[in-house]
Scaffold this active site. Sequence first.
Site, mmCIF file in Angstrom:
data_model
loop_
_atom_site.group_PDB
_atom_site.id
_atom_site.type_symbol
_atom_site.label_atom_id
_atom_site.label_comp_id
_atom_site.label_asym_id
_atom_site.label_seq_id
_atom_site.Cartn_x
_atom_site.Cartn_y
_atom_site.Cartn_z
ATOM 1 N N ASN A 152 -3.199 6.120 -1.124
ATOM 2 C CA ASN A 152 -2.798 6.426 0.632
ATOM 3 C C ASN A 152 -1.968 7.714 0.598
ATOM 4 O O ASN A 152 -2.203 8.095 1.966
ATOM 5 C CB ASN A 152 -1.942 5.145 1.023
ATOM 6 C CG ASN A 152 -2.587 4.063 1.374
ATOM 7 O OD1 ASN A 152 -3.905 4.315 2.184
ATOM 8 N ND2 ASN A 152 -2.382 2.693 1.048
ATOM 9 N N HIS B 118 -2.241 -3.016 -6.354
ATOM 10 C CA HIS B 118 -2.863 -2.595 -5.115
ATOM 11 C C HIS B 118 -4.146 -2.976 -4.977
ATOM 12 O O HIS B 118 -4.822 -2.047 -5.434
ATOM 13 C CB HIS B 118 -2.324 -1.326 -4.662
ATOM 14 C CG HIS B 118 -2.544 -0.920 -3.364
ATOM 15 N ND1 HIS B 118 -3.014 0.544 -3.068
ATOM 16 C CD2 HIS B 118 -2.937 -1.643 -2.172
ATOM 17 C CE1 HIS B 118 -3.283 0.833 -1.852
ATOM 18 N NE2 HIS B 118 -3.235 -0.525 -0.969
ATOM 19 N N GLU C 116 -4.910 -0.282 -7.898
ATOM 20 C CA GLU C 116 -3.862 0.609 -8.423
ATOM 21 C C GLU C 116 -2.814 0.103 -8.982
ATOM 22 O O GLU C 116 -2.306 -1.277 -8.342
ATOM 23 C CB GLU C 116 -3.340 1.410 -7.185
ATOM 24 C CG GLU C 116 -3.856 2.626 -6.756
ATOM 25 C CD GLU C 116 -3.285 3.363 -5.911
ATOM 26 O OE1 GLU C 116 -2.867 4.705 -5.849
ATOM 27 O OE2 GLU C 116 -2.664 2.960 -4.691
ATOM 28 N N SER D 27 0.961 -0.954 0.138
ATOM 29 C CA SER D 27 -0.010 -0.052 -0.018
ATOM 30 C C SER D 27 0.919 1.155 -0.080
ATOM 31 O O SER D 27 0.248 2.248 -0.041
ATOM 32 C CB SER D 27 -0.957 -0.014 1.327
ATOM 33 O OG SER D 27 -0.246 -0.495 2.360
HETATM 34 N N1 CAA Z 1 -15.280 -10.092 2.299
HETATM 35 C C1 CAA Z 1 -16.296 -10.370 1.279
HETATM 36 N N2 CAA Z 1 -17.368 -9.783 1.247
HETATM 37 C C2 CAA Z 1 -17.923 -8.641 2.108
HETATM 38 C C3 CAA Z 1 -16.760 -8.449 3.098
HETATM 39 C C4 CAA Z 1 -15.417 -9.165 3.128
HETATM 40 N N3 CAA Z 1 -14.564 -8.944 4.332
HETATM 41 N N4 CAA Z 1 -17.254 -7.370 3.852
HETATM 42 C C5 CAA Z 1 -18.480 -7.276 3.382
HETATM 43 N N5 CAA Z 1 -18.712 -7.961 2.341
HETATM 44 C C6 CAA Z 1 -19.826 -8.088 1.369
HETATM 45 C C7 CAA Z 1 -21.025 -8.621 2.040
HETATM 46 O O1 CAA Z 1 -21.256 -9.718 2.036
HETATM 47 C C8 CAA Z 1 -22.083 -7.646 1.303
HETATM 48 O O2 CAA Z 1 -22.479 -8.362 -0.009
HETATM 49 P P1 CAA Z 1 -23.942 -8.475 0.021
HETATM 50 O O3 CAA Z 1 -24.562 -6.998 -0.419
HETATM 51 O O4 CAA Z 1 -24.191 -9.414 -1.322
HETATM 52 O O5 CAA Z 1 -24.626 -9.224 1.162
HETATM 53 C C9 CAA Z 1 -21.471 -6.299 1.007
HETATM 54 O O6 CAA Z 1 -20.106 -6.549 0.822
HETATM 55 C C10 CAA Z 1 -22.000 -5.212 1.802
HETATM 56 O O7 CAA Z 1 -21.576 -5.613 3.224
HETATM 57 P P2 CAA Z 1 -22.690 -5.012 4.450
HETATM 58 O O8 CAA Z 1 -23.993 -5.010 4.209
HETATM 59 O O9 CAA Z 1 -22.176 -6.194 5.274
HETATM 60 O O10 CAA Z 1 -21.988 -3.885 4.989
HETATM 61 P P3 CAA Z 1 -21.613 -2.306 4.318
HETATM 62 O O11 CAA Z 1 -22.963 -2.125 3.223
HETATM 63 O O12 CAA Z 1 -21.517 -1.411 5.358
HETATM 64 O O13 CAA Z 1 -20.559 -2.705 3.288
HETATM 65 C C11 CAA Z 1 -18.213 -2.398 3.047
HETATM 66 C C12 CAA Z 1 -19.281 -3.078 3.787
HETATM 67 C C13 CAA Z 1 -18.236 -2.832 1.570
HETATM 68 C C14 CAA Z 1 -16.957 -2.957 3.744
HETATM 69 C C15 CAA Z 1 -18.250 -0.795 3.066
HETATM 70 O O14 CAA Z 1 -18.331 -0.704 4.603
HETATM 71 C C16 CAA Z 1 -17.194 -0.115 2.604
HETATM 72 O O15 CAA Z 1 -17.218 0.064 1.519
HETATM 73 N N6 CAA Z 1 -16.331 0.513 3.449
HETATM 74 C C17 CAA Z 1 -15.182 1.099 3.076
HETATM 75 C C18 CAA Z 1 -14.060 0.071 2.454
HETATM 76 C C19 CAA Z 1 -12.851 0.976 1.992
HETATM 77 O O16 CAA Z 1 -12.791 2.046 2.123
HETATM 78 N N7 CAA Z 1 -11.737 0.056 1.787
HETATM 79 C C20 CAA Z 1 -10.461 0.466 1.235
HETATM 80 C C21 CAA Z 1 -9.819 0.503 2.638
HETATM 81 S S1 CAA Z 1 -7.910 0.872 1.991
HETATM 82 C C22 CAA Z 1 -7.466 -0.280 1.619
HETATM 83 O O17 CAA Z 1 -7.720 -1.357 1.563
HETATM 84 C C23 CAA Z 1 -6.096 -0.158 1.148
HETATM 85 C C24 CAA Z 1 -4.965 0.360 1.653
HETATM 86 O O18 CAA Z 1 -3.733 0.574 1.244
HETATM 87 C C25 CAA Z 1 -4.857 0.769 3.139
#
Ligand code: CAA
Length: 281
Positions: free
Chosen positions: A188, A138, A150, A117
């Site tokens: 990031n 990424h 990315e 990242s």
């Molecule tokens: N693995 C697989 N599927 C998942 C999951 C996981 N860990 N977490 C959630 N899901 C799926 C669920 O199964 C659900 O699917 P369905 O709609 O088919 O049931 C869907 O995602 C939505 O989940 P929820 O309804 O439980 O919850 P939500 O609507 O709050 O969504 C989320 C969860 C998609 C994680 C949402 O909260 C979100 O987009 N959060 C922000 C994520 C983000 O910003 N990620 C980037 C982080 S930074 C990074 O990764 C890089 C870095 O370098 C640091």
Amino acid sequence: MPYRIAVVGAGQMGSGIAQVAAAAGHDVLLNDRTEDLIARGVAGIEKNLARSVEKGRISAEDRTALLGRIRATPRIENLDVDLAIEAATEALETKLELFRALDAATPERAVLASNTSSISITLLGAATRRPGRTIGMHFMNPVPVMQLVEIIRGIATSQETFDFTHALAAQMGKTPVEVRDFPGFVSNRVLMPMINEAIYALYEGVGSVEAIDTVMKLGMNHPMGPLQLADFIGLDTCLAIMNVLHDGFADSKYRPCPLLRQYVAAGWYGKKTGRGFYTYA
Ligand code: CAA
């Protein structure tokens, strides 16, 4: 096509990458330090797939076929693959060691990608005999859900390697975006200072954890508040990325918040350790 792909690291990111690669028809060799860690990664994939079958997104036969394309590979030796994707801990020494090992274990034609990242792709490439075939790939967490990959070009990354990786990410159903190899890339460079600033707002008593997250969720339509997102990413990872930005740009605007350092010192890494800005069962 299909390709043979080694995924190194069976944690949150590596297991997600293994899942999407196998879903796209590729044969995956999943590696980690112990059989137990690999088994844990595979169990996570099985859980995700069980939910997909329940929801009717894939058939039970497809799930079985997908799992059949993932094989545990406890050692980085004689890996006859087209691509290796490293998704280990966000620590420079660990990644350099893995890149040297992958360089020795894979055929000359193989592309070596890192899911880092923030660590320099140029630096990882320079540790191998194939900087032209080293690249950043990424993925975002949770990998099966998030659209973005990315694609980071190191200074020596060849056009052929870029084209191969870009096309592969698209074939896996993701949207690849090209970025250059500077600290934090784009994701990031923008996300982590926002999270760090949210931690400063907490540290300085501007608002509570709930207040800060609610402002960003309801006011800016973010799916999660920045403190919850930090817990979800891992506070150790957030600190490692802030340190890369701080060192890489030698600019005090990227200084990690002392409260973030203190949480990491306490072992409060967020969701994965049960405690961060929130507590988890
Ligand atoms: N693995 C697989 N599927 C998942 C999951 C996981 N860990 N977490 C959630 N899901 C799926 C669920 O199964 C659900 O699917 P369905 O709609 O088919 O049931 C869907 O995602 C939505 O989940 P929820 O309804 O439980 O919850 P939500 O609507 O709050 O969504 C989320 C969860 C998609 C994680 C949402 O909260 C979100 O987009 N959060 C922000 C994520 C983000 O910003 N990620 C980037 C982080 S930074 C990074 O990764 C890089 C870095 O370098 C640091």
